[in-house]
Design an enzyme around this catalytic site. Structure first.
Site, PDB file in Angstrom:
ATOM      1  N   LYS A 240       0.663  -1.208  -0.076  1.00 14.49           N
ATOM      2  CA  LYS A 240      -0.209   0.529   0.197  1.00 14.49           C
ATOM      3  C   LYS A 240       0.554   1.324   0.473  1.00 14.49           C
ATOM      4  O   LYS A 240       1.931   1.361   0.716  1.00 14.49           O
ATOM      5  CB  LYS A 240      -0.860   0.035   1.436  1.00 14.49           C
ATOM      6  CG  LYS A 240      -1.643  -0.848   1.251  1.00 14.49           C
ATOM      7  CD  LYS A 240      -2.398  -1.132   3.036  1.00 14.49           C
ATOM      8  CE  LYS A 240      -3.615  -2.264   3.130  1.00 14.49           C
ATOM      9  NZ  LYS A 240      -4.587  -1.585   2.020  1.00 14.49           N
ATOM     10  N   ARG A 314     -10.493 -11.475   2.621  1.00 14.31           N
ATOM     11  CA  ARG A 314     -11.048 -12.470   1.945  1.00 14.31           C
ATOM     12  C   ARG A 314     -10.310 -13.887   2.050  1.00 14.31           C
ATOM     13  O   ARG A 314     -11.303 -14.364   2.236  1.00 14.31           O
ATOM     14  CB  ARG A 314     -11.802 -11.549   0.676  1.00 14.31           C
ATOM     15  CG  ARG A 314     -10.869 -12.117  -0.117  1.00 14.31           C
ATOM     16  CD  ARG A 314     -10.954 -11.235  -1.492  1.00 14.31           C
ATOM     17  NE  ARG A 314     -11.482  -9.455  -1.109  1.00 14.31           N
ATOM     18  CZ  ARG A 314     -11.506  -8.720  -2.269  1.00 14.31           C
ATOM     19  NH1 ARG A 314     -11.559  -9.215  -3.242  1.00 14.31           N
ATOM     20  NH2 ARG A 314     -11.185  -7.523  -1.605  1.00 14.31           N
TER      21      ARG A 314
END
Length: 462
Positions: A240, A314
């Site tokens: 990120k 997820r």
């Protein structure tokens, strides 16, 4: 327990809440001195406005407070910041629903995260418990929200996978529940390969874990909660940028939510067999980190191609949701700080709700409206499932498409949930970007009261 809600105090100053439509009638029988003061200050009972009324001795005699016609939880949360220190009481006493909103709003407005402060802030004003208030309900809601806020606000240096699962163990001990934690390579031995794959890059100092809490009579209907516990998310090898990484201590917000929700369920002694599953990891960068286009195994047996290492939440939820489906709960709910796409669609205040169970959707949305804790339903649009197709595995964890990111993430999770189980997925931000009455900047519980109210309706206390 809310420390700024107190027992009766003979010196407590009266707070009179007035709607604009009530002000004139209330003023008519008042003495000229009071009417003159109200006129001089320009108080018109605008929602959230306050008028401090002096007594003849120069001290504070009473407080007038402007209340909206449809006052919600946050109306009274505006009060503490506008009052001097001291004890206060509501007069006249509001009816039970409003009394609870007032007490909880006041309690949440006095919340402060001061773990690392060397000097405590000035104590806020205190409120005498309204007599018609259900104290147990207010205390349970306050304690749950404070727990969520405290966990999310704690920096990752002190809130890693071990500390997060310890929080689950402490909660279990408080309510007489059981909590088992699977640690490190034990995840491989017990077939949680996706949780292990995400967390292994940090395993030299922060081993991945799975907390499994159970509570309640085994004969009761099964209710299972799953929370994403990514204690810090660098993005992995798909690193990120610093602006996106800065708040990633909050990426365990889903886990914090299910712990808070579990505390409310156990405090209310709802007739359920509760199970809480928290996969806890740190998504780090190391020589052992998963790579883009790696193929991972999952507990279900499906293989997943890694389209983006920053779509790690997820993956850990996949193993936990499949395990949650194993004992066929009557209701399965997961919370996760899952996608920026949900925030782009709905902004920071509205958690995205996904479910294909119409009755469950209606119950949750109605509860959100009633509790001033709104949710917004997004579709599990089946045609978008094609975006998760992989040429080399059963599915990919992140689509290359720039569209429908929150929906495709929810569709990915749905692959690991038994279709016969009533399931809801909440994609939450778990953060206030700026302060508002009762909602200070920092970690926040979103959808928590709504989901508890829905669960209490579906599984009413006996």
């Amino acid at each position: 327990m809310p420390e700024h809600l107190i027992e009766a105090d003979a010196q407590a100053i009266e707070i009179t809440a007035l709607r604009k439509s009530e002000l004139s009638g209330w003023l008519d029988p008042q003495p000229d001195r009071l009417r003159g003061w109200i006129k001089a200050t320009g108080f018109c009972a605008e929602p959230g406005s306050v008028c401090l009324v002096p007594g003849e001795d120069g001290g504070l005699d009473r407080v007038l407070f402007g209340l909206a016609e449809d006052a919600d939880l946050w109306a009274y949360a505006a009060l503490p910041a506008k009052l001097p220190a001291g004890a206060y009481r509501l007069s006249p006493e509001p009816p039970p629903p409003l009394a609870e909103r007032a007490a909880l709003g006041w309690a949440l407005a006095t919340y402060a995260y001061e773990r690392y402060k060397s000097k405590a802030a000035k104590p806020p004003p205190r409120l005498v418990w309204p007599e018609s208030c259900d104290r147990a309900r207010v205390e349970a809601a306050h304690d749950a929200i404070a727990l969520v806020r405290d966990l999310v606000n704690t920096p990752a240096s002190d809130m890693g996978p071990a500390e997060l699962t310890h929080a689950a163990e402490r909660l279990a001990a408080r309510f007489g529940a059981q909590c088992r934690v699977v640690v490190g390579d034990g995840l491989l031995a017990e077939n949680y390969p996706a949780i292990h794959a995400v967390g292994r890059a940090a395993a030299s100092h922060r081993r991945p874990r799975l907390a499994d809490l159970t509570w309640g009579d085994e004969a009761n209907p099964r209710l299972t909660l799953v929370g994403k516990g990514v204690c810090f998310d660098t993005g992995g090898l798909d690193l990120k940028p610093s602006s996106n990484m800065k708040l990633m201590k909050k990426d365990m917000g889903g886990a914090a939510h299910v712990l808070g929700l579990a505390s409310m369920i156990m405090a209310a002694r709802l007739p359920v067999r509760l199970r809480v599953l928290i996969p806890a990891v740190e998504n780090s960068v190391s020589g052992d980190a998963m790579r883009p286009l790696d193929v991972l195994a999952t507990r279900k047996g499906l293989t997943v191609e890694i389209g983006n290492t920053d779509a790690e939440g997820r993956l850990i939820l996949a193993d936990a949701l499949f395990e949650a489906s194993r004992d066929k709960p009557k209701l399965l709910i997961d919370f996760a700080t899952l996608t920026g796409a949900a925030r782009s669609a709905l902004g920071p205040d509205l958690p995205a709700l996904f479910t294909d169970n119409e009755q469950l959707a209606r119950t949750l949305l109605d509860a959100g409206d009633a509790e001033s804790d709104p949710l917004w339903r997004l579709p599990l649009h089946k045609p978008y499932r094609r975006m998760l197709d992989s040429k080399v595995a059963d599915l990919v964890n992140a689509s290359d498409s720039p569209h429908a990111g929150a929906i495709t993430a929810a569709l990915f999770l749905q692959e690991f949930v038994d279709p016969d189980i009533a399931w809801a997925h909440l994609d939450v931000l778990a953060w206030n970007g700026s302060s508002r009455p009762g909602r200070p900047e920092g970690g926040e519980a979103q959808g928590l009261r709504a989901v508890f109210a829905a669960i209490a309706k579906l599984f009413p206390a006996k």
